[in-house]
Design an enzyme around this catalytic site. Structure first.
Site, PDB file in Angstrom:
ATOM      1  N   GLU A 194       0.701  -1.364  -0.235  1.00 31.24           N
ATOM      2  CA  GLU A 194      -0.316  -0.062   0.065  1.00 31.24           C
ATOM      3  C   GLU A 194       0.707   1.116   0.154  1.00 31.24           C
ATOM      4  O   GLU A 194       1.677   1.306   0.983  1.00 31.24           O
ATOM      5  CB  GLU A 194      -1.223  -0.324   1.458  1.00 31.24           C
ATOM      6  CG  GLU A 194      -2.124   0.853   1.108  1.00 31.24           C
ATOM      7  CD  GLU A 194      -2.717   0.939   2.235  1.00 31.24           C
ATOM      8  OE1 GLU A 194      -2.391  -0.120   3.504  1.00 31.24           O
ATOM      9  OE2 GLU A 194      -3.631   1.941   2.432  1.00 31.24           O
ATOM     10  N   ARG A 200       4.402 -12.705   9.305  1.00 33.99           N
ATOM     11  CA  ARG A 200       5.790 -11.605   9.975  1.00 33.99           C
ATOM     12  C   ARG A 200       6.999 -11.514   9.976  1.00 33.99           C
ATOM     13  O   ARG A 200       6.989 -12.720  10.711  1.00 33.99           O
ATOM     14  CB  ARG A 200       4.902 -10.895  10.216  1.00 33.99           C
ATOM     15  CG  ARG A 200       4.160  -9.757   9.811  1.00 33.99           C
ATOM     16  CD  ARG A 200       3.181  -9.005  10.756  1.00 33.99           C
ATOM     17  NE  ARG A 200       1.893  -8.093  10.024  1.00 33.99           N
ATOM     18  CZ  ARG A 200       2.570  -6.988   8.710  1.00 33.99           C
ATOM     19  NH1 ARG A 200       3.496  -6.355   9.251  1.00 33.99           N
ATOM     20  NH2 ARG A 200       1.340  -7.208   8.065  1.00 33.99           N
ATOM     21  N   LYS A 233       5.029   0.758   9.593  1.00 33.98           N
ATOM     22  CA  LYS A 233       4.477   1.896   8.756  1.00 33.98           C
ATOM     23  C   LYS A 233       3.754   3.233   9.033  1.00 33.98           C
ATOM     24  O   LYS A 233       4.774   4.434   9.017  1.00 33.98           O
ATOM     25  CB  LYS A 233       3.657   1.260   7.022  1.00 33.98           C
ATOM     26  CG  LYS A 233       4.783   1.010   6.092  1.00 33.98           C
ATOM     27  CD  LYS A 233       4.277   0.891   4.753  1.00 33.98           C
ATOM     28  CE  LYS A 233       3.120   0.058   4.818  1.00 33.98           C
ATOM     29  NZ  LYS A 233       2.367  -0.300   3.378  1.00 33.98           N
TER      30      LYS A 233
HETATM   31  P1  ATP Z   1       2.850  -1.756   7.986  1.00 29.34           P
HETATM   32  O1  ATP Z   1       2.024  -2.375   8.975  1.00 29.34           O
HETATM   33  O2  ATP Z   1       4.099  -1.435   7.840  1.00 29.34           O
HETATM   34  O3  ATP Z   1       1.607  -0.701   7.010  1.00 29.34           O
HETATM   35  P2  ATP Z   1       1.338  -3.859   5.730  1.00 29.34           P
HETATM   36  O4  ATP Z   1       1.264  -5.482   5.761  1.00 29.34           O
HETATM   37  O5  ATP Z   1       0.269  -3.301   6.117  1.00 29.34           O
HETATM   38  O6  ATP Z   1       2.303  -3.383   7.066  1.00 29.34           O
HETATM   39  P3  ATP Z   1       1.443  -3.491   3.054  1.00 29.34           P
HETATM   40  O7  ATP Z   1       2.170  -2.514   2.526  1.00 29.34           O
HETATM   41  O8  ATP Z   1      -0.276  -3.843   2.710  1.00 29.34           O
HETATM   42  O9  ATP Z   1       1.958  -2.937   4.259  1.00 29.34           O
HETATM   43  O10 ATP Z   1       2.427  -4.693   2.793  1.00 29.34           O
HETATM   44  C1  ATP Z   1       2.927  -5.349   1.609  1.00 29.34           C
HETATM   45  C2  ATP Z   1       3.757  -6.392   1.927  1.00 29.34           C
HETATM   46  O11 ATP Z   1       4.685  -6.724   2.508  1.00 29.34           O
HETATM   47  C3  ATP Z   1       1.779  -7.237   2.505  1.00 29.34           C
HETATM   48  O12 ATP Z   1       2.007  -8.273   1.771  1.00 29.34           O
HETATM   49  C4  ATP Z   1       2.401  -7.810   3.693  1.00 29.34           C
HETATM   50  O13 ATP Z   1       2.251  -8.930   4.064  1.00 29.34           O
HETATM   51  C5  ATP Z   1       4.283  -7.596   3.682  1.00 29.34           C
HETATM   52  N1  ATP Z   1       4.888  -7.035   4.882  1.00 29.34           N
HETATM   53  C6  ATP Z   1       4.608  -5.920   5.386  1.00 29.34           C
HETATM   54  N2  ATP Z   1       5.314  -6.296   6.501  1.00 29.34           N
HETATM   55  C7  ATP Z   1       5.851  -7.356   6.358  1.00 29.34           C
HETATM   56  C8  ATP Z   1       6.753  -8.117   7.842  1.00 29.34           C
HETATM   57  N3  ATP Z   1       6.635  -7.166   9.131  1.00 29.34           N
HETATM   58  N4  ATP Z   1       7.181  -9.358   7.430  1.00 29.34           N
HETATM   59  C9  ATP Z   1       6.359 -10.143   6.864  1.00 29.34           C
HETATM   60  N5  ATP Z   1       6.118  -9.577   5.260  1.00 29.34           N
HETATM   61  C10 ATP Z   1       5.222  -8.501   5.631  1.00 29.34           C
HETATM   62 MG    MG Z   2      -1.276  -2.911   4.462  1.00 32.98          MG
END
Ligand code: ATP
Ligand code: MG
Length: 559
Positions: free
Chosen positions: A44, A268, A278
């Site tokens: 995102e 994760r 983020k």
């Molecule tokens: P954040 O909470 O930091 O915003 P998010 O999962 O909402 O993380 P996205 O931009 O939606 O962020 O994530 C893009 C991809 O990265 C998704 O497939 C997500 O599952 C993966 N991802 C994000 N954080 C992690 C993590 N800590 N470990 C493994 N994969 C991750």
């Molecule tokens: Mg997300």
């Protein structure tokens, strides 16, 4: 898991054993279910990528490097209020820097029209309806995990009325939050997400790509699986919190009768002494705890890059931590270990003295002599550089001890030591000021002991680094420590920012050999006996500023 005792699972042949996704894909390929695979990385664009994302990137792109197929980059941009083009650009730059390339650059917003038509398809099949309930009303009727929900009073609207209302929602006739489109599934379903989930909401907001074309936006669950399907993604990999969403993912694909993408979940990866969210990283930036997204203390890809981490060190780290089904906390020390391993082979050796004391060679009568020193003893193609040597040098104050213990092999009165790439010297006299502080060390050198042409026959145990006093270049060095004082700041009660390490940045001065003036920002340096460093973007011609990427040895272990 610490860097020393970390062991990868290996087969008897010593290869890394397959992770559960590789096993699954190999089975699917063998069974002829697919001839090639498609994965996607779906960020995102609401912030900069961090180490957790790196793990997901290495997983998704790594699978299609290993098996036939490709990976798409898909921006999951269904939430217009938090998304920005700046983030899109940074995400692309970070993935490329890590060394991966995507097949297609896509946006969920590319599919807004198609998704809208999918919703109409569901409405026409009496599988979705327009609900006039407020968010609170929807929540109240939802029930609890142990208690069935109740049908919305709007659930039995006619298909015609639903179509009409949905069109008017799209045309902007209604205010935010006044209506939603919901799937018609089962308000008593054991999976709460299957209790008539919301598919569309009204949001009069400007979108970073579609501008004001839309005032209705699809929810994550309606956008994600359908986007996967449109792109014919075979393996849609996401983190464990999406396990309950899988049922809805499959339901929508089945009811729409579209390409059957499948969702698989992995745990994760969280890193200790930092945060990987983020939202929290944005807070650190906004509240000025750090200088920006690329502050070298940040666990963002851009922060790590600026700090001097290499793509290889991050990729090897992600490979080592692997993927699994259970959440775990990974030691930041392992990433530093990977960086040392990489930089030891590539970094240019330079000499920098941090806390100098003057050393005078009393029997050296040449004005200045150019010596050669190897750029990297691990790499025979790295060549040598000139380093000036004269009778006035600087060495580290703590490389001298007036009353040394038995096994002290550095400089002491009457003792000998080798100056790196130069000569063996002996300390003859210690000069002090009135307060008793050492101001100069008077030494004599052994002319026959020149490095590379040593005929002196003298053996010394210690080698120390030095710089020529006259042309040493003053530099600023930024030394970083962990950003947080506790292992898992996000899990502590109270505001996570109250656990910030107040000493995470220390600025020190150093005196560097003159070749440092050629630093361009592209190189990685090893300041001999100190650590690995790189030029910071804040540096100017007048003021060279270096980041300490990592110390030479793991200093945390001692603390
Ligand atoms: P954040 O909470 O930091 O915003 P998010 O999962 O909402 O993380 P996205 O931009 O939606 O962020 O994530 C893009 C991809 O990265 C998704 O497939 C997500 O599952 C993966 N991802 C994000 N954080 C992690 C993590 N800590 N470990 C493994 N994969 C991750
Ligand atoms: Mg997300």
């Amino acid at each position: 898991m610490s860097s020393e005792n970390y062991k990868e699972k290996t087969t008897t042949q010593g290869e890394r054993s397959l992770n559960f996704l590789e096993e699954l894909i190999e089975n699917d390929l063998k069974a002829g279910k697919y001839t090639s695979i498609v994965t996607r990385f779906p960020p995102e664009p609401n912030g900069y990528l961090h180490l957790g994302h790196a793990s997901s990137i290495c997983l998704n792109f790594g699978l299609t490097e290993k098996y036939p197929g490709y990976t798409n980059l898909r921006f999951d941009d269904t939430n217009p209020t938090t998304e920005e083009t700046e983030y899109v650009e940074s995400i692309k730059a970070d993935i490329q820097w890590l060394g991966f390339s995507w097949k297609h650059e896509r946006y969920a917003s590319d599919y807004f029209e198609q998704l809208y038509n999918f919703a109409i398809q569901l409405i026409e099949a009496d599988l979705a309806y327009v609900d006039d309930s407020t968010a609170e009303e929807i929540a109240t009727l939802k029930g609890t995990p142990t208690e069935a929900g109740k049908n919305s009073p709007y659930r039995s609207r006619s298909i015609e009325e639903n179509k009409d209302l949905f069109l008017r929602m799209k045309n902007g006739e209604f205010p935010d939050g006044s209506r939603t489109v919901r799937a018609k599934i089962d308000m008593a379903h054991t999976n709460m997400l299957m209790r008539d989930p919301v598919l569309y909401r009204i949001k009069h907001a400007h979108h970073h790509r579609t501008a004001d074309a839309w005032c209705i936006y699809p929810m994550y669950d309606f956008a994600h699986g359908q986007s996967d399907s449109i792109e014919k993604v075979t393996h849609s990999l996401c983190t464990m919190e999406f396990v309950p969403h899988r049922e809805l993912y499959d339901w929508l694909i089945q009811k729409l009768n579209i390409y059957p993408s499948h969702q698989y979940e992995f745990a994760r990866r969280n890193i200790n002494y930092t945060v990987t969210s983020k939202r929290k990283l944005l807070q650190l930036v906004n509240e000025k705890f750090v200088s920006g997204w690329d502050d070298p203390r940040m666990p963002t890809i851009s922060g790590l890059r600026r700090r001097g981490f290499t793509p290889k060190s991050i990729r090897v780290f992600c490979e080592k931590i692997g993927i699994g089904k259970r959440d775990n906390m990974v030691d930041l020390g392992l990433l530093e270990f990977c960086l040392r391993e990489d930089l030891n082979k590539t970094a240019l050796r330079r000499m920098v003295v941090f806390d100098p004391v003057k050393l005078v060679i009393t029997n050296y009568d040449k004005a200045v002599e150019m010596l050669q020193s190897e750029n990297n003893p691990e790499d025979e193609n790295s060549g040598t550089r000139d380093i000036p040597f004269s009778h006035e040098l600087l060495i580290e104050r703590n490389d001298f001890m007036e009353e040394p213990p038995k096994k002290y092999f550095r400089l002491a009165p009457g003792k000998m030591v080798r100056l790196k790439s130069a000569y063996i010297i002996q300390c003859d006299e210690v000069i002090k000021d009135e307060q008793g502080n050492i101001t100069e060390l008077h030494c004599s050198y052994i002319p026959e002991s020149k490095s590379g042409a040593d005929t002196s026959g003298i053996k010394v145990k210690g080698t120390i680094h030095w710089v020529n006093a006259k042309d040493a270049v003053p530099i600023e060095v930024r030394e970083y420590d962990r950003l947080f004082k506790v292992e898992n700041p996000a899990a502590e009660s109270g505001d996570f920012t109250s656990f910030i390490n107040p000493d995470s940045l220390k600025i020190v001065e150093g005196m560097a050999e003159p070749s440092i003036n050629q630093a361009s920002g592209k190189e990685h340096f090893q300041f001999i006996r100190k650590g690995y460093y790189c030029l910071d973007k804040d540096a100017t011609k007048e003021k060279l500023i270096f980041n300490r990427s990592v110390t030479l040895k793991d200093s945390w272990a001692k603390k």
